[in-house]
Design a protein around this motif. Structure first.
Motif, PDB file in Angstrom:
ATOM      1  N   ARG A   1     -74.752 -19.727 -54.324  1.00 28.96           N
ATOM      2  CA  ARG A   1     -74.952 -19.322 -52.936  1.00 28.96           C
ATOM      3  C   ARG A   1     -73.643 -19.132 -52.191  1.00 28.96           C
ATOM      4  N   LEU A   2     -72.585 -19.759 -52.677  1.00 29.13           N
ATOM      5  CA  LEU A   2     -71.289 -19.625 -52.021  1.00 29.13           C
ATOM      6  C   LEU A   2     -70.535 -18.380 -52.461  1.00 29.13           C
ATOM      7  N   VAL A   3     -70.994 -17.733 -53.519  1.00 33.45           N
ATOM      8  CA  VAL A   3     -70.288 -16.564 -54.051  1.00 33.45           C
ATOM      9  C   VAL A   3     -70.117 -15.472 -53.005  1.00 33.45           C
ATOM     10  N   PRO A   4     -71.184 -15.064 -52.304  1.00 34.65           N
ATOM     11  CA  PRO A   4     -70.983 -14.016 -51.287  1.00 34.65           C
ATOM     12  C   PRO A   4     -69.964 -14.409 -50.227  1.00 34.65           C
ATOM     13  N   LEU A   5     -69.945 -15.691 -49.839  1.00 32.75           N
ATOM     14  CA  LEU A   5     -68.989 -16.138 -48.825  1.00 32.75           C
ATOM     15  C   LEU A   5     -67.561 -16.048 -49.347  1.00 32.75           C
ATOM     16  N   ALA A   6     -67.369 -16.352 -50.632  1.00 34.89           N
ATOM     17  CA  ALA A   6     -66.033 -16.276 -51.217  1.00 34.89           C
ATOM     18  C   ALA A   6     -65.527 -14.841 -51.227  1.00 34.89           C
TER      19      ALA A   6
ATOM     20  N   ILE B   1     -62.153 -10.127 -45.776  1.00 35.93           N
ATOM     21  CA  ILE B   1     -61.587 -10.314 -44.433  1.00 35.93           C
ATOM     22  C   ILE B   1     -60.065 -10.444 -44.515  1.00 35.93           C
ATOM     23  N   LEU B   2     -59.587 -11.213 -45.484  1.00 36.29           N
ATOM     24  CA  LEU B   2     -58.145 -11.370 -45.659  1.00 36.29           C
ATOM     25  C   LEU B   2     -57.487 -10.035 -45.991  1.00 36.29           C
ATOM     26  N   GLY B   3     -58.094  -9.284 -46.917  1.00 38.01           N
ATOM     27  CA  GLY B   3     -57.536  -7.980 -47.282  1.00 38.01           C
ATOM     28  C   GLY B   3     -57.532  -6.997 -46.128  1.00 38.01           C
ATOM     29  N   ALA B   4     -58.625  -6.992 -45.359  1.00 34.47           N
ATOM     30  CA  ALA B   4     -58.692  -6.087 -44.206  1.00 34.47           C
ATOM     31  C   ALA B   4     -57.634  -6.449 -43.182  1.00 34.47           C
ATOM     32  N   GLY B   5     -57.417  -7.746 -42.979  1.00 35.13           N
ATOM     33  CA  GLY B   5     -56.391  -8.164 -42.029  1.00 35.13           C
ATOM     34  C   GLY B   5     -55.003  -7.696 -42.425  1.00 35.13           C
ATOM     35  N   ILE B   6     -54.701  -7.767 -43.726  1.00 31.34           N
ATOM     36  CA  ILE B   6     -53.386  -7.301 -44.198  1.00 31.34           C
ATOM     37  C   ILE B   6     -53.275  -5.783 -44.071  1.00 31.34           C
ATOM     38  N   LEU B   7     -54.360  -5.067 -44.380  1.00 29.40           N
ATOM     39  CA  LEU B   7     -54.329  -3.603 -44.292  1.00 29.40           C
ATOM     40  C   LEU B   7     -54.184  -3.116 -42.851  1.00 29.40           C
TER      41      LEU B   7
ATOM     42  N   ARG C   1     -72.486  -4.941 -55.390  1.00 30.24           N
ATOM     43  CA  ARG C   1     -71.517  -5.641 -56.223  1.00 30.24           C
ATOM     44  C   ARG C   1     -71.856  -7.109 -56.388  1.00 30.24           C
ATOM     45  N   ILE C   2     -72.155  -7.782 -55.277  1.00 34.24           N
ATOM     46  CA  ILE C   2     -72.381  -9.219 -55.314  1.00 34.24           C
ATOM     47  C   ILE C   2     -73.854  -9.547 -55.508  1.00 34.24           C
ATOM     48  N   GLY C   3     -74.707  -8.713 -54.927  1.00 30.60           N
ATOM     49  CA  GLY C   3     -76.125  -9.039 -54.907  1.00 30.60           C
ATOM     50  C   GLY C   3     -76.781  -9.118 -56.268  1.00 30.60           C
ATOM     51  N   THR C   4     -76.528  -8.136 -57.147  1.00 26.09           N
ATOM     52  CA  THR C   4     -77.218  -8.113 -58.434  1.00 26.09           C
ATOM     53  C   THR C   4     -76.883  -9.336 -59.276  1.00 26.09           C
ATOM     54  N   VAL C   5     -75.610  -9.742 -59.257  1.00 24.80           N
ATOM     55  CA  VAL C   5     -75.193 -10.910 -60.050  1.00 24.80           C
ATOM     56  C   VAL C   5     -75.788 -12.193 -59.493  1.00 24.80           C
ATOM     57  N   THR C   6     -75.642 -12.399 -58.185  1.00 24.05           N
ATOM     58  CA  THR C   6     -76.095 -13.650 -57.587  1.00 24.05           C
ATOM     59  C   THR C   6     -77.614 -13.746 -57.554  1.00 24.05           C
ATOM     60  N   VAL C   7     -78.284 -12.638 -57.285  1.00 17.06           N
ATOM     61  CA  VAL C   7     -79.751 -12.670 -57.254  1.00 17.06           C
ATOM     62  C   VAL C   7     -80.303 -12.992 -58.629  1.00 17.06           C
ATOM     63  N   ALA C   8     -79.790 -12.301 -59.664  1.00 18.90           N
ATOM     64  CA  ALA C   8     -80.275 -12.547 -61.018  1.00 18.90           C
ATOM     65  C   ALA C   8     -80.019 -13.989 -61.441  1.00 18.90           C
ATOM     66  N   SER C   9     -78.831 -14.501 -61.126  1.00 22.30           N
ATOM     67  CA  SER C   9     -78.496 -15.877 -61.502  1.00 22.30           C
ATOM     68  C   SER C   9     -79.334 -16.871 -60.712  1.00 22.30           C
ATOM     69  N   ALA C  10     -79.499 -16.624 -59.418  1.00 22.56           N
ATOM     70  CA  ALA C  10     -80.283 -17.542 -58.589  1.00 22.56           C
ATOM     71  C   ALA C  10     -81.731 -17.594 -59.051  1.00 22.56           C
ATOM     72  N   ILE C  11     -82.282 -16.443 -59.425  1.00 20.67           N
ATOM     73  CA  ILE C  11     -83.665 -16.416 -59.908  1.00 20.67           C
ATOM     74  C   ILE C  11     -83.797 -17.232 -61.180  1.00 20.67           C
ATOM     75  N   ALA C  12     -82.842 -17.044 -62.099  1.00 21.12           N
ATOM     76  CA  ALA C  12     -82.901 -17.761 -63.366  1.00 21.12           C
ATOM     77  C   ALA C  12     -82.731 -19.258 -63.169  1.00 21.12           C
ATOM     78  N   LEU C  13     -81.829 -19.642 -62.267  1.00 25.29           N
ATOM     79  CA  LEU C  13     -81.564 -21.058 -62.052  1.00 25.29           C
ATOM     80  C   LEU C  13     -82.669 -21.734 -61.243  1.00 25.29           C
TER      81      LEU C  13
END
Length: 474
Positions: A41-46, A52-58, A445-457
């Protein structure tokens, strides 16, 4: 006098199923799943923090040559596209960003690519470790390389694979830029490294205003980039298993077989159909030599596999080309790799499920192995959520722009599949539409990995079965 409760007919009574593994684990099994779900669940936040950090530098003056009122949106869009290894841009990457900005984009691409590969691989290991005793034994017997063991060794292997492929690609590209295009050694090396990182991570960012159109007939540029894209899109588990079990086809796991043969099938279909649709068209492949047309067809079959580079202008491509490209973009590449989309295994598992259903078979089998119903439901969930995201994104883009459905649908699928191809409308989208595309890129990018893993877990076997009833289908 109280009446005894009426007994349900035997056909309506729930059937109690005793699971020895769950009985043995008790509350410890629930605690283990909860502990694994927390980092998922923390993956999307990471990833959001990196964006946000990259956008700030750009947004810093040192990162850009241009300004404008929409600098915040432009910086965020570029950061999302880089971290989600997509490649969609709202400004000319080559001229809008300074060399420092280009370096920031490359780092974001590398972080995003490594994060996805390592994250997906580790989550796959976590899921395998929580599927029960029998499942663990099967997984260990089938997956000779994905032993849970030391997490650090897994991450080190991911780094090693990325470094090897990116270094080889960078050396070839650097030599070609230096010899054939009069770049000085420093510029040639920088261009070689940037495009190697962008290719292996399936990002599609290029340091040329026309992307790779200027190199459409150069095999020393197109072929290495295509090879890096394919390698990155296969996924870490497949690369490891492929090199270890190459001479022993009988030892190939189902995941390896589905990814390899599915990739070959989709690549062949994409190359052949792209060449057939664009071969003699003056706007695309027509003016090229025979070798250039072959290279263009190769690129047309590889780049939609979530890479985002383009050696033709998709704004003038035929509707047939756009349609087949939409399909390839939505399916994407292999799991636990840098490619996006719903993934090849998801698509093929659903295909085999349909095939076995048509043939009247209750059990879905692939290469003398059965596919569990939970895996089928997981694949169906990922695919339908992908369809829903594309439909919602397309609708929102239609509401905020005046472009045709054909172009808007292409843009939505490209964003969700983290591909980066465009018919040219991205540059002219209003800020509202840009945020819609950002949401699609992040979800794809993030949703397919985390959703599939969350469902399995999160899944837990029921201790009883309710009576069955069959609604009318079709």
């Amino acid at each position: 006098m109280t009446r005894a409760p009426e007994r349900l007919p035997s056909s309506e009574r729930p059937v109690i199923r005793r699971n020895p593994v769950l009985q043995a684990l008790g509350h410890e099994g629930d605690r283990l799943k909860a502990a694994l779900l927390h980092p998922v669940r923390l993956v999307p936040l990471a990833f959001l923090a990196v964006i946000i950090l990259g956008a700030g530098i750009l947004m810093l003056p040192i990162s850009r040559t241009g300004g404008g009122e929409e600098i915040v949106t432009t910086a965020f869009f570029t950061a999302v596209s880089a971290v989600c290894v997509t490649g969609l841009v709202t400004v000319d990457t080559a001229t809008y960003w300074t060399p420092f900005g280009h370096a920031v984009i490359m780092v974001l691409i590398q972080v995003g690519g490594f994060g996805i590969m390592s994250l997906a691989t580790l989550l796959a290991l976590f899921v395998r470790k929580t599927i029960g005793l029998r499942g663990q034994l099967v997984a260990q017997s089938e997956t000779h390389t994905l032993n849970f063991g030391d997490v650090k060794s897994v991450l080190f292997r991911v780094v090693k694979i990325m470094a090897v492929f990116e270094t080889i690609t960078a050396l070839i590209l650097t030599a070609r830029f230096w010899v054939a295009y009069d770049d000085n050694p420093g510029t040639a090396l920088w261009h070689g490294v940037f495009h190697a990182v962008s290719a292996f991570n399936n990002a599609g960012f290029a340091l040329y205003s026309d992307n790779l159109i200027g190199f459409a007939e150069d095999p020393w540029i197109i072929v290495p980039i295509c090879a890096a894209i394919i390698a990155g899109g296969l996924g870490f588990p497949v690369i490891i298993q492929l090199f270890r079990n190459r001479p022993k086809f009988k030892n190939w796991t189902i995941h390896l077989r589905l990814t390899i043969f599915g990739s070959l099938l989709l690549l062949t279909v994409g190359i052949v159909l792209f060449g057939a649709f664009e071969w003699n068209r003056a706007e695309t492949l027509g003016p090229l030599s025979f070798g250039g047309k072959i290279l263009g067809s190769l690129a047309g079959g590889v780049f939609p596999r979530t890479a985002g580079f383009n050696s033709i202008d998709y704004g003038v491509a035929t509707p047939e080309t756009l349609m087949i490209t939409n399909v390839l973009m939505f399916i994407g590449g292999g799991s636990a790799g840098t490619a996006g989309g719903i993934k090849i295994t998801t698509f093929l598992v659903l295909g085999f499920a349909i095939w076995n259903e048509v043939r009247g078979r209750e059990q879905v089998t692939i290469a003398h192995r059965s596919i569990s119903s939970s895996t089928q439901r997981q694949a169906l969930t990922v695919a339908l959520l992908g369809v829903g995201a594309v439909i919602l994104g397309t609708l929102l883009l239609l509401m905020s722009t005046d472009y045709s459905l054909e172009k808007v649908l292409f843009e939505s699928i490209s964003a969700f599949g983290t591909v980066g191809l465009s018919t040219g409308i991205t540059y002219n989208l209003p800020p509202t539409a840009e945020w819609v595309l950002m949401a699609l890129m992040f979800a794809g990018r993030i949703g397919t990995v985390t959703v599939a893993s969350a469902i399995a877990l999160a899944s837990r076997p029921r201790l009883f079965m309710l009576p069955e009833e069959r609604p009318i289908i079709g």
